[in-house]
Design an enzyme around this catalytic site. Structure first.
Site, mmCIF file in Angstrom:
data_model
loop_
_atom_site.group_PDB
_atom_site.id
_atom_site.type_symbol
_atom_site.label_atom_id
_atom_site.label_comp_id
_atom_site.label_asym_id
_atom_site.label_seq_id
_atom_site.Cartn_x
_atom_site.Cartn_y
_atom_site.Cartn_z
ATOM 1 N N GLN A 94 1.890 -6.036 -3.278
ATOM 2 C CA GLN A 94 2.352 -6.203 -1.888
ATOM 3 C C GLN A 94 3.646 -5.397 -1.678
ATOM 4 O O GLN A 94 3.868 -4.429 -2.382
ATOM 5 C CB GLN A 94 2.541 -7.687 -1.543
ATOM 6 N N GLY B 64 -4.509 -4.222 -3.729
ATOM 7 C CA GLY B 64 -5.486 -3.168 -3.967
ATOM 8 C C GLY B 64 -4.710 -1.928 -4.355
ATOM 9 O O GLY B 64 -4.046 -1.329 -3.518
ATOM 10 N N HIS B 65 -4.718 -1.598 -5.640
ATOM 11 C CA HIS B 65 -3.928 -0.471 -6.139
ATOM 12 C C HIS B 65 -4.867 0.656 -6.562
ATOM 13 O O HIS B 65 -5.698 0.473 -7.448
ATOM 14 C CB HIS B 65 -3.045 -0.923 -7.308
ATOM 15 N N ASP C 171 0.809 -1.227 0.000
ATOM 16 C CA ASP C 171 0.000 0.000 0.000
ATOM 17 C C ASP C 171 0.839 1.272 0.000
ATOM 18 O O ASP C 171 0.424 2.305 0.540
ATOM 19 C CB ASP C 171 -0.960 0.014 1.216
ATOM 20 N N LYS D 298 1.902 2.199 -5.071
ATOM 21 C CA LYS D 298 2.427 1.630 -6.327
ATOM 22 C C LYS D 298 1.485 1.941 -7.492
ATOM 23 O O LYS D 298 1.928 2.288 -8.577
ATOM 24 C CB LYS D 298 2.580 0.100 -6.182
HETATM 25 P P1 GDP Z 1 -0.739 0.426 -3.533
HETATM 26 O O1 GDP Z 1 -1.361 -0.844 -3.028
HETATM 27 O O2 GDP Z 1 0.732 0.450 -3.294
HETATM 28 O O3 GDP Z 1 -1.082 0.740 -4.950
HETATM 29 O O4 GDP Z 1 -1.350 1.580 -2.622
HETATM 30 P P2 GDP Z 1 -2.906 1.788 -2.206
HETATM 31 O O5 GDP Z 1 -3.636 2.269 -3.395
HETATM 32 O O6 GDP Z 1 -3.412 0.591 -1.512
HETATM 33 O O7 GDP Z 1 -2.774 2.896 -1.079
HETATM 34 C C1 GDP Z 1 -2.205 4.142 -1.338
HETATM 35 C C2 GDP Z 1 -3.254 5.223 -1.056
HETATM 36 O O8 GDP Z 1 -2.632 6.479 -1.021
HETATM 37 C C3 GDP Z 1 -4.312 5.352 -2.132
HETATM 38 O O9 GDP Z 1 -5.517 5.706 -1.540
HETATM 39 C C4 GDP Z 1 -3.790 6.475 -3.031
HETATM 40 O O10 GDP Z 1 -4.802 7.161 -3.726
HETATM 41 C C5 GDP Z 1 -3.173 7.366 -1.998
HETATM 42 N N1 GDP Z 1 -2.028 8.167 -2.445
HETATM 43 C C6 GDP Z 1 -1.012 7.828 -3.292
HETATM 44 N N2 GDP Z 1 -0.091 8.797 -3.323
HETATM 45 C C7 GDP Z 1 -0.510 9.757 -2.489
HETATM 46 C C8 GDP Z 1 0.041 10.998 -2.041
HETATM 47 O O11 GDP Z 1 1.124 11.401 -2.419
HETATM 48 N N3 GDP Z 1 -0.687 11.699 -1.124
HETATM 49 C C9 GDP Z 1 -1.889 11.287 -0.650
HETATM 50 N N4 GDP Z 1 -2.506 12.036 0.243
HETATM 51 N N5 GDP Z 1 -2.427 10.115 -1.034
HETATM 52 C C10 GDP Z 1 -1.751 9.373 -1.925
HETATM 53 P P1 IMO Z 2 -0.932 -4.110 -2.226
HETATM 54 O O1 IMO Z 2 -0.508 -4.654 -3.577
HETATM 55 C C1 IMO Z 2 -0.897 -4.596 2.103
HETATM 56 C C2 IMO Z 2 -1.000 -8.665 3.669
HETATM 57 C C3 IMO Z 2 -2.255 -9.070 4.421
HETATM 58 C C4 IMO Z 2 -1.663 -10.064 5.419
HETATM 59 C C5 IMO Z 2 -0.581 -10.748 4.587
HETATM 60 C C6 IMO Z 2 -1.014 -12.092 3.999
HETATM 61 O O2 IMO Z 2 -2.203 -3.363 -2.245
HETATM 62 O O3 IMO Z 2 0.200 -3.370 -1.593
HETATM 63 P P2 IMO Z 2 -2.592 -12.726 1.926
HETATM 64 O O4 IMO Z 2 -4.044 -12.475 1.703
HETATM 65 O O5 IMO Z 2 -1.705 -12.181 0.869
HETATM 66 O O6 IMO Z 2 -2.289 -14.178 2.217
HETATM 67 O O7 IMO Z 2 -2.253 -11.942 3.320
HETATM 68 O O8 IMO Z 2 -0.244 -9.854 3.535
HETATM 69 N N1 IMO Z 2 -1.240 -8.154 2.294
HETATM 70 C C7 IMO Z 2 -1.157 -6.859 1.970
HETATM 71 N N2 IMO Z 2 -0.931 -5.777 2.741
HETATM 72 N N3 IMO Z 2 -1.048 -4.450 0.776
HETATM 73 C C8 IMO Z 2 -1.232 -5.529 -0.023
HETATM 74 O O9 IMO Z 2 -1.241 -5.446 -1.371
HETATM 75 C C9 IMO Z 2 -1.346 -6.799 0.581
HETATM 76 N N4 IMO Z 2 -1.559 -8.041 0.123
HETATM 77 C C10 IMO Z 2 -1.480 -8.858 1.182
HETATM 78 O O10 IMO Z 2 -2.852 -7.972 5.055
HETATM 79 O O11 IMO Z 2 -1.021 -9.366 6.457
HETATM 80 MG MG MG Z 3 -2.864 -1.488 -1.744
#
Ligand code: GDP
Ligand code: IMO
Ligand code: MG
Length: 427
Positions: free
Chosen positions: A223, A40-41, A13, A16
């Site tokens: 991840q 979840g991206h 999270d 990416k």
């Molecule tokens: P990922 O799994 O690595 O793609 O990240 P996620 O999407 O799960 O979580 C990142 C969160 O931060 C999302 O809600 C993005 O919209 C938000 N985000 C990304 N870059 C920025 C930033 O520079 N500032 C803020 N406030 N939010 C951001």
């Molecule tokens: P993105 O791509 C954050 C974590 C779960 C749990 C562990 C194992 O959005 O960064 P799983 O269901 O993969 O067997 O769970 O890994 N986990 C993540 N945490 N971002 C993710 O993906 C994750 N995918 C799995 O919360 O701790």
């Molecule tokens: Mg994510």
């Protein structure tokens, strides 16, 4: 070489999705190589928020091919839900291809994931319950079912029937659960097999040919490095390899085919699920980061655990990934803090520790050694150049570089595409 890999440097999270979407405006191909819809991206484009799970985050760029590589575990139900949702928003999904070697996540994998977590109780991993671990376990045990198997309807039904029998044995005898309906499951997945067939390709060939033709190929990590099966905080990890090495195995390319490795890091640290977290903040400071950063899971909605930037983690990540540049994300979330802290090392038993330890008991006993840095206490979300950032914010970025040994090439000051400060071009 016009190829770049994007990996998560922390526990997932990191943002990416945002960076992939940003870089994808220049890419010819975006490739996912591991994980599944546990990812979840989030991509915010033209003010609209999209949550992607299995489909590569390059899908919003109509000119790019989007590859779901052999190392991904594919839940057909999740895949089509996502595809349908994107199509209904007018997004072109015609250039999404799925590897013929990818393993399939079935309903029994999700049920075993759920029952296994239930059985572990308080000692559970806190998985996403998407069946990821059980599916990779079948793959490793050499009993999994791949997408190429789906192309042969009769033998697919037979293989699936045998697997459901085995899974039901496990569900009933080991976990005390209810057996799953075999006939219904076979019909459900036979229908998915038919629907999936047009997407299935030998994607290794597509990626290889794109690289040979000098096309811009972007590898999208899911991840984060600290969730890696080998390098992460085992057993509180996922069951795949989110490190850069995962791209070679998970998309079928040689290691030398990756030009740049971009490590995506939050300007602080978060993690969802259980496991060690040395710089975690459990009080008001942690709550403030969570509220300002909207730190709730994209896949499960769970509140994320929050803490200060851990330089030991990101330095470790830089070493195991060969990171050539950092994208420092969500810097704007720190706008409201008078004082900020960067963890430079750990202290364990009176000794300074520079390298991330393997042993979880030792990690639990490690104390962060912090460097304090003054905050900037102003809104940076409309800064568009590095020079526009307040001096204290630039000092913070420099401290991150010092703690991790990697240059910060991108600074992100908001979720939107335009809120991206590029100091050094990538791809
Ligand atoms: P990922 O799994 O690595 O793609 O990240 P996620 O999407 O799960 O979580 C990142 C969160 O931060 C999302 O809600 C993005 O919209 C938000 N985000 C990304 N870059 C920025 C930033 O520079 N500032 C803020 N406030 N939010 C951001
Ligand atoms: P993105 O791509 C954050 C974590 C779960 C749990 C562990 C194992 O959005 O960064 P799983 O269901 O993969 O067997 O769970 O890994 N986990 C993540 N945490 N971002 C993710 O993906 C994750 N995918 C799995 O919360 O701790
Ligand atoms: Mg994510």
């Amino acid at each position: 070489m016009p190829t770049a890999a994007v990996i998560g440097s922390q526990w997932g999270d990191e943002g990416k999705g945002k960076i992939i979407d940003y870089l994808a405006t220049r890419a010819d191909m975006v490739v996912r190589s591991q994980g599944g819809n546990n990812a979840g991206h989030t991509v915010v484009a033209d003010g609209k928020k999209h949550a992607l799970h299995l489909i590569p985050s390059g899908v919003l760029n109509p000119a790019a091919d989007n590859i779901v590589g052999n190392g991904v575990v594919l839940d057909p139900e999740g895949f089509f839900d996502e595809l349908d949702s994107l199509s209904s928003q007018g997004i072109d999904t015609s250039r999404v291809y799925v590897s013929d070697r990818a393993h399939i996540v079935f309903d029994y994998h999700k049920e075993i994931d759920r029952l296994s977590e239930l059985k572990k109780g308080a000692a559970g991993i806190g998985t996403t319950l998407k069946g990821i671990g059980p599916c990779y376990a079948d793959k490793t045990a050499r009993v999994g079912i791949r997408t190429c198997d789906m192309l042969k309807p009769a033998s697919f039904r037979e293989k699936l029937a045998a697997r459901i029998d085995d899974a039901n044995g496990l569900i009933v005898k080991i976990y005390g659960g209810e057996p799953m309906d075999k006939a219904q499951m076979i019909e459900k997945y036979a229908a998915y097999a038919e629907r999936l067939a047009p997407y299935i390709r030998d994607t290794g060939v597509l990626v290889y040919e794109a690289i040979r033709a000098g096309k811009k190929v972007l590898f999208e990590g899911a991840q984060g490095s600290l969730l890696d099966l080998d390098h992460g905080t085992y057993p509180y990890v996922t069951s795949s390899h989110p490190v850069s090495g995962g791209f070679t195995i998970g998309s079928g390319i040689g290691g030398a085919s990756i030009g740049e490795v971009v490590g995506i890091s939050k300007a602080y640290t978060t993690r969802v699920g259980a496991g060690p977290f040395v710089t975690e903040l459990t009080g008001d400071m942690g709550d403030l980061i969570r509220e300002r950063g909207h730190e709730y899971g994209t896949t499960t909605g769970r509140p994320r655990r929050c803490g200060w930037f851990d330089g030991v983690v990101v330095r470790y990540s830089a070493r195991i990934n060969g990171t050539t540049g950092t994208a420092l994300m969500l810097l704007d979330v720190l706008d409201a803090f008078e004082e900020l802290y960067i963890c430079e090392a750990y202290e364990y038993g009176g000794k300074r520790i520079e390298h991330f330890p393997a042993d979880l008991e030792m990690l639990d006993a490690c104390k962060p050694v912090y460097r304090a840095i003054g905050g900037w206490m102003q809104d940076i979300t409309s800064c568009r150049t590095y020079g526009e950032l307040p001096e204290a914010a630039r000092a913070y970025v420099a401290a991150v570089e010092e703690a991790t040994g990697v240059p910060v090439k991108i600074v992100s000051v908001g979720p939107g595409r335009e809120q991206t400060i590029v100091r050094s071009g990538i791809l």
